[in-house]
Design a protein around this motif. Sequence first.
Motif, PDB file in Angstrom:
ATOM      1  N   ASP A   1      19.494  -0.924  26.217  1.00  0.00           N
ATOM      2  CA  ASP A   1      20.765  -0.193  26.147  1.00  0.00           C
ATOM      3  C   ASP A   1      21.334   0.081  27.532  1.00  0.00           C
ATOM      4  O   ASP A   1      21.915   1.137  27.790  1.00  0.00           O
ATOM      5  CB  ASP A   1      20.587   1.130  25.393  1.00  0.00           C
ATOM      6  CG  ASP A   1      20.356   0.905  23.913  1.00  0.00           C
ATOM      7  OD1 ASP A   1      20.838  -0.111  23.396  1.00  0.00           O
ATOM      8  OD2 ASP A   1      19.681   1.731  23.283  1.00  0.00           O
ATOM      9  N   ALA A   2      21.101  -0.877  28.445  1.00  0.00           N
ATOM     10  CA  ALA A   2      21.608  -0.787  29.830  1.00  0.00           C
ATOM     11  C   ALA A   2      21.007   0.388  30.592  1.00  0.00           C
ATOM     12  O   ALA A   2      21.572   0.851  31.580  1.00  0.00           O
ATOM     13  CB  ALA A   2      23.136  -0.703  29.840  1.00  0.00           C
TER      14      ALA A   2
ATOM     15  N   LYS B   1      25.346  -6.745  29.920  1.00  0.00           N
ATOM     16  CA  LYS B   1      24.892  -5.356  29.945  1.00  0.00           C
ATOM     17  C   LYS B   1      25.987  -4.387  29.511  1.00  0.00           C
ATOM     18  O   LYS B   1      25.907  -3.185  29.771  1.00  0.00           O
ATOM     19  CB  LYS B   1      24.381  -5.008  31.347  1.00  0.00           C
ATOM     20  CG  LYS B   1      23.091  -5.752  31.701  1.00  0.00           C
ATOM     21  CD  LYS B   1      22.375  -5.156  32.882  1.00  0.00           C
ATOM     22  CE  LYS B   1      21.039  -5.838  33.100  1.00  0.00           C
ATOM     23  NZ  LYS B   1      20.271  -5.248  34.216  1.00  0.00           N
ATOM     24  N   LYS B   2      27.003  -4.927  28.854  1.00  0.00           N
ATOM     25  CA  LYS B   2      28.082  -4.097  28.313  1.00  0.00           C
ATOM     26  C   LYS B   2      28.020  -4.121  26.791  1.00  0.00           C
ATOM     27  O   LYS B   2      27.342  -4.944  26.195  1.00  0.00           O
ATOM     28  CB  LYS B   2      29.440  -4.613  28.786  1.00  0.00           C
ATOM     29  CG  LYS B   2      29.614  -4.600  30.307  1.00  0.00           C
ATOM     30  CD  LYS B   2      30.965  -5.181  30.692  1.00  0.00           C
ATOM     31  CE  LYS B   2      31.130  -5.193  32.206  1.00  0.00           C
ATOM     32  NZ  LYS B   2      32.441  -5.768  32.610  1.00  0.00           N
ATOM     33  N   TYR B   3      28.733  -3.212  26.170  1.00  0.00           N
ATOM     34  CA  TYR B   3      28.806  -3.232  24.717  1.00  0.00           C
ATOM     35  C   TYR B   3      29.529  -4.492  24.243  1.00  0.00           C
ATOM     36  O   TYR B   3      30.479  -4.956  24.895  1.00  0.00           O
ATOM     37  CB  TYR B   3      29.546  -2.002  24.196  1.00  0.00           C
ATOM     38  CG  TYR B   3      28.732  -0.736  24.183  1.00  0.00           C
ATOM     39  CD1 TYR B   3      27.592  -0.631  23.390  1.00  0.00           C
ATOM     40  CD2 TYR B   3      29.103   0.362  24.960  1.00  0.00           C
ATOM     41  CE1 TYR B   3      26.844   0.527  23.366  1.00  0.00           C
ATOM     42  CE2 TYR B   3      28.360   1.536  24.944  1.00  0.00           C
ATOM     43  CZ  TYR B   3      27.223   1.614  24.143  1.00  0.00           C
ATOM     44  OH  TYR B   3      26.480   2.754  24.126  1.00  0.00           O
TER      45      TYR B   3
ATOM     46  N   ARG C   1      22.133  -5.517  27.047  1.00  0.00           N
ATOM     47  CA  ARG C   1      22.251  -4.156  26.533  1.00  0.00           C
ATOM     48  C   ARG C   1      21.622  -4.035  25.146  1.00  0.00           C
ATOM     49  O   ARG C   1      20.872  -3.127  24.861  1.00  0.00           O
ATOM     50  CB  ARG C   1      23.722  -3.735  26.485  1.00  0.00           C
ATOM     51  CG  ARG C   1      23.877  -2.279  26.055  1.00  0.00           C
ATOM     52  CD  ARG C   1      25.290  -1.785  26.054  1.00  0.00           C
ATOM     53  NE  ARG C   1      25.248  -0.318  25.967  1.00  0.00           N
ATOM     54  CZ  ARG C   1      25.508   0.512  26.949  1.00  0.00           C
ATOM     55  NH1 ARG C   1      25.816   0.040  28.144  1.00  0.00           N
ATOM     56  NH2 ARG C   1      25.439   1.813  26.788  1.00  0.00           N
ATOM     57  N   GLU C   2      21.944  -4.990  24.245  1.00  0.00           N
ATOM     58  CA  GLU C   2      21.403  -4.980  22.891  1.00  0.00           C
ATOM     59  C   GLU C   2      21.312  -6.415  22.402  1.00  0.00           C
ATOM     60  O   GLU C   2      21.852  -7.340  23.017  1.00  0.00           O
ATOM     61  CB  GLU C   2      22.264  -4.126  21.963  1.00  0.00           C
ATOM     62  CG  GLU C   2      23.740  -4.448  22.010  1.00  0.00           C
ATOM     63  CD  GLU C   2      24.600  -3.419  21.297  1.00  0.00           C
ATOM     64  OE1 GLU C   2      24.039  -2.577  20.584  1.00  0.00           O
ATOM     65  OE2 GLU C   2      25.832  -3.494  21.436  1.00  0.00           O
TER      66      GLU C   2
ATOM     67  N   ASN D   1      24.063  -9.056  22.380  1.00  0.00           N
ATOM     68  CA  ASN D   1      24.492  -9.692  23.627  1.00  0.00           C
ATOM     69  C   ASN D   1      23.872 -11.069  23.830  1.00  0.00           C
ATOM     70  O   ASN D   1      24.252 -11.798  24.740  1.00  0.00           O
ATOM     71  CB  ASN D   1      24.149  -8.797  24.824  1.00  0.00           C
ATOM     72  CG  ASN D   1      24.949  -7.510  24.842  1.00  0.00           C
ATOM     73  OD1 ASN D   1      24.466  -6.476  24.413  1.00  0.00           O
ATOM     74  ND2 ASN D   1      26.188  -7.585  25.299  1.00  0.00           N
TER      75      ASN D   1
END
Length: 669
Positions: free
Chosen positions: A508-509, A589-591, A540-541, A544
Amino acid sequence: MKNIYDLIIEDSEKFKDYFLNDEDHPLRYFPKFNSINIIVGANNCGKSRFMRQLMSLNSYDGINDLLLIRELIDEYNLYVEMFNIDKIQTFIDKYSRNIAGGTILDQKAVKIQKNRLIKLKEGDFKNIISVINGNKKKLDEMLGYSGMQDDFLKDYSKIEDTYSKEFKPKKYYIPTLRTAHSLFQIIKHGSEKKLDVPGTNDYEKIEKDIFLHTYLQNYRIDKSVQIFTGLHLYRDILNSRNSEKSIRIQFENFEKFLSVNFFDSKQIDIVAKFDKNDNEKGINESELILIHVEGEKETRKLYDLGDGVQALIVLMYKIFMSEPESFIFIDEPELNLHPGMQRLFLEQITSNKDLINKKLKYIISTHSNHFLDLTIEKEDVSIYLFSQRKNELNDKQFIVKNVNRGDNSLLKDLGVNNSSVFMANCSIWVEGISDRNYLKAFLKSYCDSIGKSYPKEDIDFAFFEYAGSNIDHYIFEDEVEKEDVEIVLKDIKALAISNRIFLLADCDASKQSSKKGIRLKELEDAKTDNFIPKIVWNIREVENLLTNEMWKEILIELCNKTLVKSHEAEILLKIDKALSEVNYSDFAKKYVGEFLEEIRKKMGKISSRFILNRSAYEVKSEESFGTIINKRELSELVFNKNFSWEILSRNNEIEQLTIEIYNFITQKQ
């Protein structure tokens, strides 16, 4: 719900002893009839009897939204009471012409009396269907339901073939009396042979299907139903191999199913052979089912395979050979099947492309808790709990309830205790069902690429969902110091649940110096031979991981449905162009919502409406976007696309993660 209908019971007399929930009148409809319908309950609660009554119906009509029907009827009847000629006169005129033309409208349902209509009754579903079918547009005009869809009503009893000819769907019944074995009886040869001395007897095959005759005698099953017991499997296979091309293709699909799941994807040929002198078994004349496996010198006989494989062959053969849009009734498919085999059966009827294309409807009775567990991840399954009740006259009656998947109360009715369930060889821990779907998609694709069978769930491995931050409440060390006893009492020692664990967690970064980062680092440090933690620090998740090539196949499902209907080709071109300008790796690493928002801007609008729906992801503000809203739906889209390993392995993270998990399951660390 799309494609889920309340099945109307046309002959209530057959179901006079069945009651929906706590209603005081007999069953009028079977709620939420789905692609797969599983009936559970204790012994002697009317399950099999209900199935036999259901298969005897002449027609099957469904209503997509019974609540809307009731609202429509109430409002319609209100207009009748108000005698609002302006609203109903056009309908009356239309109705008069239809009656003269001899349409399906039933005069008992709607009568013209002094230029007004008689009220409709909710319980008279067949007539309601006739009225709505014949006057859908007029009812829309009268009542304002302009959104009524073409699939609002469903007639399962009429199917159109490629030449637009209507015919009724086939009905197949696989009862509990079934076997892949041929049945034999001893032939007496006077006093020189003794029945109790092994090897001194000859045998002859029992030609008649005595299982079938037993069912016909005991239950008088409708002639329209084809009962398959497996006793004539030899003849069926012989006929299938020598039939027209369409049937041979179905048989080849069945062989492919067996090849992939039981013979390491080696090509197999199933042959029905007549042997006049099968001395090995002391049989004078024998009908043999043989399986030739590519690369093997010895031909296998069906009766030499395990009972579980034979049991599954009986089930799957008739399903693969059934006609499109058929109704398949099965009593207790779990007979002789290990839990892993039960999973294989359910996965085939829900995921096998050849079977999906047939649009089959399954009605299954079962006592197996494993079937209930497997349905948790399936959208096309409805579950019904049957139980007994008695009236004042002490008559036996049955209650039918449509229950939620994962309802633990079902286990009580099946008599299941925790000790009934054994552990799989290892477990894969994931945060939720979406991660589970992604890993299954990756593993299946990888196995196909190396020519290996997909590991069997509930035998080789099992998934465990730990629900995100709840991972903090598990301890993964084998040894716990005395001073940590209080922690153990509060938390859970995970290796007591499963002795081999592969745990997947995304960051989650989080920075490694943050509270969550420190906890994830502690998990990594707890690695042992039996505990393999995999922290994905680079994204991030899990969403990604999806590459542009994968998004290209699924993005259209997130677009405005109305625009897609009329501009699909244009939208596909816009998806291609947008993905050529925006790269998934820039958003690692972003949503994912930030990636999709950028795609949305690039795709733009058609007819002043944005093509890509913002409803697919979180919108925190005009400048801030979050994760996917329906993670499960997205993961199922990916799973159902069956991406090749060539496509998936282009993402190094997917490739490394998949191979690591596969090696863990197969113990190749």
